[in-house]
Scaffold this active site. Structure first.
Site, PDB file in Angstrom:
ATOM      1  N   CYS A  26       0.844  -1.205   0.000  1.00  0.00           N
ATOM      2  CA  CYS A  26       0.000   0.000   0.000  1.00  0.00           C
ATOM      3  C   CYS A  26       0.874   1.249   0.000  1.00  0.00           C
ATOM      4  O   CYS A  26       1.558   1.528  -0.961  1.00  0.00           O
ATOM      5  CB  CYS A  26      -0.978  -0.040   1.183  1.00  0.00           C
ATOM      6  SG  CYS A  26      -2.313   1.172   0.995  1.00  0.00           S
ATOM      7  N   HIS A  77      -3.721  -5.420   0.827  1.00  0.00           N
ATOM      8  CA  HIS A  77      -3.075  -5.722   2.109  1.00  0.00           C
ATOM      9  C   HIS A  77      -3.110  -7.219   2.427  1.00  0.00           C
ATOM     10  O   HIS A  77      -4.030  -7.674   3.121  1.00  0.00           O
ATOM     11  CB  HIS A  77      -3.795  -4.975   3.233  1.00  0.00           C
ATOM     12  CG  HIS A  77      -3.534  -3.512   3.252  1.00  0.00           C
ATOM     13  ND1 HIS A  77      -2.479  -2.957   3.937  1.00  0.00           N
ATOM     14  CD2 HIS A  77      -4.175  -2.471   2.660  1.00  0.00           C
ATOM     15  CE1 HIS A  77      -2.484  -1.648   3.784  1.00  0.00           C
ATOM     16  NE2 HIS A  77      -3.510  -1.321   3.010  1.00  0.00           N
ATOM     17  N   GLU A 134      -1.360  -8.771   4.564  1.00  0.00           N
ATOM     18  CA  GLU A 134      -1.211  -8.982   6.019  1.00  0.00           C
ATOM     19  C   GLU A 134      -2.574  -8.883   6.724  1.00  0.00           C
ATOM     20  O   GLU A 134      -2.731  -9.379   7.840  1.00  0.00           O
ATOM     21  CB  GLU A 134      -0.206  -7.990   6.614  1.00  0.00           C
ATOM     22  CG  GLU A 134      -0.722  -6.591   6.916  1.00  0.00           C
ATOM     23  CD  GLU A 134      -0.929  -5.710   5.685  1.00  0.00           C
ATOM     24  OE1 GLU A 134      -0.766  -6.209   4.544  1.00  0.00           O
ATOM     25  OE2 GLU A 134      -1.277  -4.528   5.840  1.00  0.00           O
TER      26      GLU A 134
END
Lengths: 306, 990
Positions: free
Chosen positions: A97, A232, A234
């Site tokens: 990002c 994202h 994660e």
């Protein structure tokens, strides 16, 4: 051989996703340190201590003057030598990002074999004009040599950005990036057939959430070691973070209190120390989210190649 | 390449004003004040200001005449920049960037940013000055507009916004030995917001011979206050800081029952006492009432804290800046809790005038749509840039919020229960001799008198200095640094600088050691020349006050330097009972702490209840209930706000399990946020809220009870542990003190009394202690017959433990053939319901009166909720959703939308009430659940002692079908319902 790779997760100046980015590398078996950019700038610490570098998401410098630009400039002008050596040593870098925006603005992505720190692409305002948080489907380029995405086919992940539209001055550049396997992942229509989702025609909003050229969500440098993406991964380290997990959830009777063996978390060391590691590999795998594959890949790469 | 900024302007002019323009383009401008070598200027433009791939950078103001860049000549050019002294975040960031390229430039270098729009193909009927007004807020911005249709195009000139120099004035001595009328005049002309009795209390203080002797010894005017002291007292004693109405002694008369009673402080009686009694029964209430937020033990290792603030007056004046400082301000309350907590989730609840308001607007008020977009943008930027997910919220609309919008901003924080050095994190440990640091931003002329101003009603003369814009990045750097310092054991005490500035933050902290001494000349300033009182009370943002032991100063300052955060010693703790303020060597204030904190006289107020008269709501006879349902779905109070909510980051930190929108296409409504904040661990917590301000039109007591029940219902549906829930009460009221401008003050106070009594009853009944709260008591606009007062509004927010987030469920139906049940029952309670307002507003009914939804048998409700919670955690429930605005039919269609799944329901046995009440009524304590066939038996066993009615099943159709016995009442296609539900706020955008 390095069994436990060391990961530098950058922090400071409005980087926001450093805690969860550190946590997922920890879950993947790495030793992680959240490290303030200024520790590296001052020379007190050096990137050479680490095997992997992650530039997490967030709003470095508030996205003022363009997302990633001010942190990108700091890296270009203040960490140039350390970054050059890090890349020359063949160590993996990921930007997620805002981290992706930073790597693009520093010129590390799409990049050259040897970094010249010249910006050649950009990430700019979404066509909608809005910052948005929504889930998208990605397909990964099977022909890419990106070490971070080896073996990945598709993934559902959230995007959370206002400036995620990937652009280059001339679409011929994309042709050459494509033939080099640098177009690593793209936004796709989830109803398309596996392996056939990727297209050069810009898909409509919200399938392609930002109007990126060729629906590009993530790219790598020519070596495949530096990877940046807007979504994202994660944020889907565990299945319970998927918006549909309860619609298809696993109904195991035994629920361990903590299915992950490695937990690295925020705040004090004491709490970290007092938490006992619970090694239940099978449950960990059962509840692991799709995004973890990316971090496992980097850890495996370091174990095998460095 | 698309000029997105220009496109947005073009789109909003079309949407809001029906103005069509061929093209709008944008030019970002940077006015740079720095000593740079001429040859490096181009380089600065290319490397810092312009993106080489997507932008064209130039230092030439002839850019508009460059036909390569502008092939068509603009018809109008409008430049917008900040007014002098207004926070310019991109400008600050640009200076930072400049210093990386040119480390030697002097420290007074500055950058001011502007944006210029060029309009191509603008209709001649559009007035350019009017156009400029639509694009800026004159309170904080300035605009230069040029009609370029006939003349050669040149660039509008905006000079660098130089703030006029401040003039330092020596503190003046205010003579209080004057008439009462003059005392009142001193208060009013100084915007002190102190009443006569309070002014006289101050007067009396300075007559005390002992005080005079002590002051003489200090070398300060013996028998009269300095302006610094008077300002400091006004801040500390403001309604905003001291909650004088909630502390007042009230004579309450109830004309309906004949009751006459005395209440010694609503706060102590109805909020503090119940919570303290509940504290004796549980072991998890760690810190309540005396800190910046309430703290509960979440598990053995971590505690949670919660605080909700309102930022109504600032948001009325500048919706964007007001809302942003609201959210980043409440983040600091969390950071300032105990020895410092990490903010991990935000909640945002707004009350606005109708978004499509076409009527007249009183002077100085923005149209509701502009308030909405400004507040939304402020909350979005404040939350997103700070990296804190917005996980729960609501938006409520009513005409009366035109006068004063309500902006509730809440934050939940987490902290380890113990620090490595063994100290409990929720307890502050300052000692005499500790150094007092101001950390973060600098003090400026902005934000002077915010606390006193918010204690007054909004008028045309409201001061613009009360408006500020937040700076999330400065705050984020400070937050990172402070939490690191906390873990290193460097902090002994911390609090935020919000209302009242240093006078409040240091004044409050001084109570721990019974004294402090500060030197205003040490305080870093944004601009020189501020007078002593201004430095003391300025509410400039992004500042914390932190106490550090002398031995730890070097480490603390090194840590601040690493994070590029300013940290300056401004004082130290003492124990002599004095709040001692110096400016250099001169003492400018010497106030006994006891007088400062406890000297304010208790207000005596009168309250008188007589139920308001409302014409009864009588629903029309022959109607198509399907049409009524579709109409309800598009009402602003019910319609989907997804477009707005998606612009908040709700998933940063990777912990949000139940997101604001749920279901197959992630567009069904979520009941509450569920978060698992420790990465890898499945224990979670639930965040929910409730508010029903329109019930106050019938009874503010019912309004309060409904808010609590709604918050509890929402949390239960998401899997909260009913034994560990904590609440936060936020009252927003119109002025309840009788005066010439408030002739109905006794009634408004009686509404407050009733609301408090019901809040207490509901909280005790549900075992939900209030751990934190706030009140905002002057939500009125204007005077006389033009006065607009908000409906009395209580927001109840709730956090609760979630034992395992993997068992959380959501509202969307997930499969065909699941059995549906209604827990609870429908009653004839249509008074002040959304359907009543809708029919009255559209001329199909005459009044909203009648029975309002009441919270009756709380014990039975709690038993039912507990059984449901048990069923959820046993995996028996596949979907659950509470019934609120629009009743069962709206709840059902929302569940259908979430799952894209049809249902067939029979409501005949859902209660002893009319068809209208069963379909659309808002009776409390009702939840709809879906149960898979294999779980029916066990579910029915668990709920056998509660009111639980089988009402239907999920079907293979794409319709919601509701019948009563043999009569089909509603048959609505889900896609049509979806369109109605999304048309109001998401229309045209998808």
């Amino acid at each position: 051989m390095i069994h436990v790779p060391k990961v530098a997760v950058l922090t400071g100046f409005g980087i926001n996703c450093d805690h969860e980015t550190a946590a997922v590398f920890g879950m993947a078996g790495a030793e992680v340190e959240r490290i303030h950019v200024n520790h590296l700038v001052s020379g007190e610490r050096n990137l050479e201590e680490f095997h992997i570098m992650a530039v997490p998401g967030g709003f470095s410098f508030g996205d003022h003057l363009g997302s990633g630009r001010l942190l990108g400039n700091r890296m270009r002008f203040q960490l140039r030598e350390q970054l050059t050596s890090f890349v020359a040593a063949g160590k993996p870098i990921i930007g997620i990002c805002n981290g992706f925006q930073v790597l693009v603005k520093t010129g590390l992505l799409p990049g050259n074999e040897i970094p010249d720190f010249e910006q050649t692409a950009s990430l700019t305002l979404n066509n909608s004009g809005r910052y948005e948080n929504r889930w998208v489907s990605l397909e990964f380029n099977a022909d890419s040599h990106c070490i971070w995405t080896k073996g990945l086919e598709r993934m559902e992940v959230p995007v959370r950005h206002g400036e995620g539209k990937f652009v280059v001055p001339d679409s011929k550049i994309l042709d050459s990036m494509d033939s080099d396997g640098q177009l690593v992942c793209r936004y796709i229509d989830p109803s398309s057939k596996p392996g056939e989702g990727m297209t050069d025609e810009t898909l409509p909003f919200p399938i392609c959430p930002n109007g990126s050229m060729r629906n590009i969500a993530g790219i790598c440098d020519p070596t495949g070691l530096i990877f940046g993406l807007m979504p994202h991964p994660e944020a889907i380290y565990a299945q319970w973070l998927h918006p549909h997990f309860r619609r298809t959830k696993i109904t195991s009777v035994e629920r361990p209190t903590s299915p992950f063996s490695h937990i690295i978390d925020d705040d004090t060391e004491m709490v970290e120390a007092s938490r006992t590691a619970r090694d239940r590999e099978s449950e960990r795998v059962e509840w692991e989210g799709a995004g973890m594959a990316i971090f496992h890949n980097a850890v495996s790469y370091v174990r095998e190649h460095l | 390449m698309v000029d997105v900024r220009g496109e947005l302007i073009k789109r909003s002019l079309f949407n809001d004003h029906d103005i069509r323009i061929n093209e709008v383009r944008s030019i970002l401008g940077f006015l740079v004040k720095a000593d740079l070598p001429a040859k490096s200027i181009k380089d600065v433009v290319d490397v810092l200001f312009a993106d080489p791939i997507i932008e064209i950078g130039t230092c030439n103001d002839e850019i508009l005449n460059d036909t390569a860049i502008f092939p068509t000549r603009p018809d109008a050019v409008i430049s917008i920049g900040f007014k002098p002294g207004v926070t310019d975040n991109p400008g600050t960031a640009a200076v930072d960037g400049l210093k990386i390229l040119h480390p030697d430039i002097d420290e007074h270098s500055a950058v001011s940013t502007t944006v210029t729009y060029t309009f191509h193909g603008l209709d001649e009927s559009v007035d350019i000055e009017w156009l400029a007004e639509q694009l800026h807020n004159p309170l904080i911005e300035r605009a230069e507009a040029m009609d370029t249709r006939d003349i050669a195009t040149s660039f509008p000139k905006l000079d660098f916004p130089e703030a006029p120099p401040n003039e330092f004035t020596i503190p003046s001595i205010i003579d209080l030995e004057v008439s009462d009328a003059e005392l009142e005049d001193i208060s009013e002309s100084g915007i002190l917001a102190l009443n006569l009795e309070e002014m006289k209390a101050i007067q009396t203080h300075y007559r005390d011979p002992e005080i005079q002797a002590a002051r003489t010894a200090r070398g300060i005017s013996a028998s009269a206050p300095t302006d610094v002291e008077l300002e400091c007292l006004a801040q500390t004693w403001s309604e905003h800081c001291k909650h004088k109405i909630f502390s007042a002694r009230i004579t309450h008369v109830d004309r309906e029952t004949g009751e006459e009673s005395e209440i010694d402080s609503l706060f102590k009686t109805h909020i503090m006492k119940p919570t303290e009694e509940m504290q004796e029964e549980v072991d998890w209430l760690l810190s309540i009432f005396h800190d910046n937020s309430g703290v509960i033990a979440w598990n053995d290792e971590w505690s949670l804290c919660m605080k909700v603030e309102t930022h109504n007056s600032p948001s009325a004046l500048d919706p964007y800046g007001g809302a942003m400082t609201g959210i980043v301000g409440v983040n600091r309350d969390i950071l300032g809790t105990g020895l410092g907590a990490r903010p991990i989730a935000n909640t945002d609840i707004f009350c606005f005038g109708p978004p499509d308001w076409q009527g007249d607007l009183p002077a100085n008020l923005f149209p509701p749509s502009r308030v909405l977009s400004g507040v939304h943008a402020g909350i979005r930027v404040g939350g997103n840039e700070s990296g804190i997910p917005t996980v729960n919220g609501a938006i409520v609309f009513d005409d009366r919020y035109i006068g004063k919008p309500l902006v509730y901003a809440g934050t939940i924080g987490i902290m380890p229960r113990q620090l490595p050095d063994g100290r409990l994190t929720h307890i502050k440990t300052p000692a005499e001799g500790d150094m007092v640091y101001m950390v973060g931003g600098r003090v400026g002329a902005d934000g002077i008198h915010g606390a006193t101003f918010s204690s007054l009603e909004l008028t045309e003369e409201s001061p613009s200095s009360a408006v500020q814009i937040g700076d999330p990045i400065t705050q984020k750097k400070m937050l990172d640094m402070i939490l690191e310092a906390r873990d290193a054991g460097l902090i002994t005490c911390i609090t935020d600088n919000g209302a009242g500035g240093l006078s409040s933050s240091i004044g409050e902290m001084a109570e721990y050691t019974n004294g402090c001494e500060i030197d205003l000349s040490k305080v870093p300033l944004k601009q020189s020349g501020l007078s002593s009182w201004e430095i003391l009370v300025s509410e400039s943002q992004e500042r914390m006050t932190v106490a550090v032991k002398g031995d730890d100063q070097i480490t603390f300052e090194e840590m601040a330097a690493l994070h590029e955060v300013e940290a300056t010693v401004v004082g130290r703790f003492t124990s002599n009972g004095e709040f001692h303020v110096k400016h250099g060597e001169m003492t400018v204030a010497s106030l006994p702490l006891e007088f400062l904190h406890d000297g304010v006289p208790q207000l005596r107020l009168e309250s008188e209840w007589k139920a308001p008269e409302n014409e009864a709501f009588i629903p029309p006879g022959e109607v198509d209930h399907s049409e009524i349902l579709l109409e309800l779905l598009s009402r602003p109070n019910i319609a989907s706000k997804e477009t707005l909510v998606r612009q908040y980051d709700h998933e940063v930190i990777a912990q949000t399990v139940v997101k604001p929108f749920v279901g197959k296409h992630c567009d069904g409504p979520g009941d509450a946020g569920v978060l698992a904040p420790i990465h890898g661990n499945t224990q979670g917590f639930v965040v929910s809220c409730g508010l029903s301000p329109r019930y106050s039109d019938i009874d503010a007591g019912a309004m309060a009870a409904a808010a609590v029940d709604e918050a509890v219902r929402n949390a239960i549906c998401s899997g909260v542990d009913p034994e560990k829930m904590a609440g936060c009460d936020n009252y927003c009221w119109p002025d309840p003190i009788v005066s010439d401008k408030t002739p109905d003050g006794k009634f408004k106070l009686a509404q407050l009394v009733r609301a408090n009594r019901e809040l207490e009853r509901a909280c005790r009944g549900y075992r939900v202690p209030c751990i934190s709260g706030k009140d905002s008591m002057k939500n009125d606009y204007g005077k006389g017959k033009d006065k607009i007062s908000i409906p009395p509004t209580l927001l109840f927010s709730l956090i609760g433990d979630h034992p395992d987030v993997r068992s959380s469920i959501t509202s969307d139906f997930i499969a065909t053939g699941h059995q549906l049940y209604l827990l609870g029952e429908s009653k004839e309670e249509l008074g002040a319901n959304e359907v009543a307002y809708m029919l009255v507003e559209t001329g199909r009914a005459d009044g909203i009166g009648g029975e309002v939804p009441r919270l009756v048998d709380i014990e039975a409700n709690l038993g039912m909720y507990t059984s449901l919670s048990d069923a959820i955690h046993s995996g028996l429930i596949s979907s659950a959703h509470d019934c609120s605005e629009g009743g069962i039919s709206v709840a059902l269609i929302e569940m259908c939308i979430g799952g894209r799944q049809g249902v067939s329901v029979d409501i005949e046995n859902t209660g002893d009430a009319s068809i209208w009440a069963k379909l659309f009524g808002e009776s409390l304590a009702r939840i709809i659940v879906a149960v898979a066939p294999e779980n029916i038996e066990e579910f029915e066993l668990k709920t056998q002692n509660h009111r639980c009615t089988k009402i239907g099943t999920t079907t293979e159709s794409n319709n919601l079908v509701i019948s009563s016995g043999n009569e089909t009442l509603v048959d609505v296609d889900i896609d049509i319902a979806l369109k109605a539900w999304k048309s109001t706020f998401c229309g045209g955008e998808f």
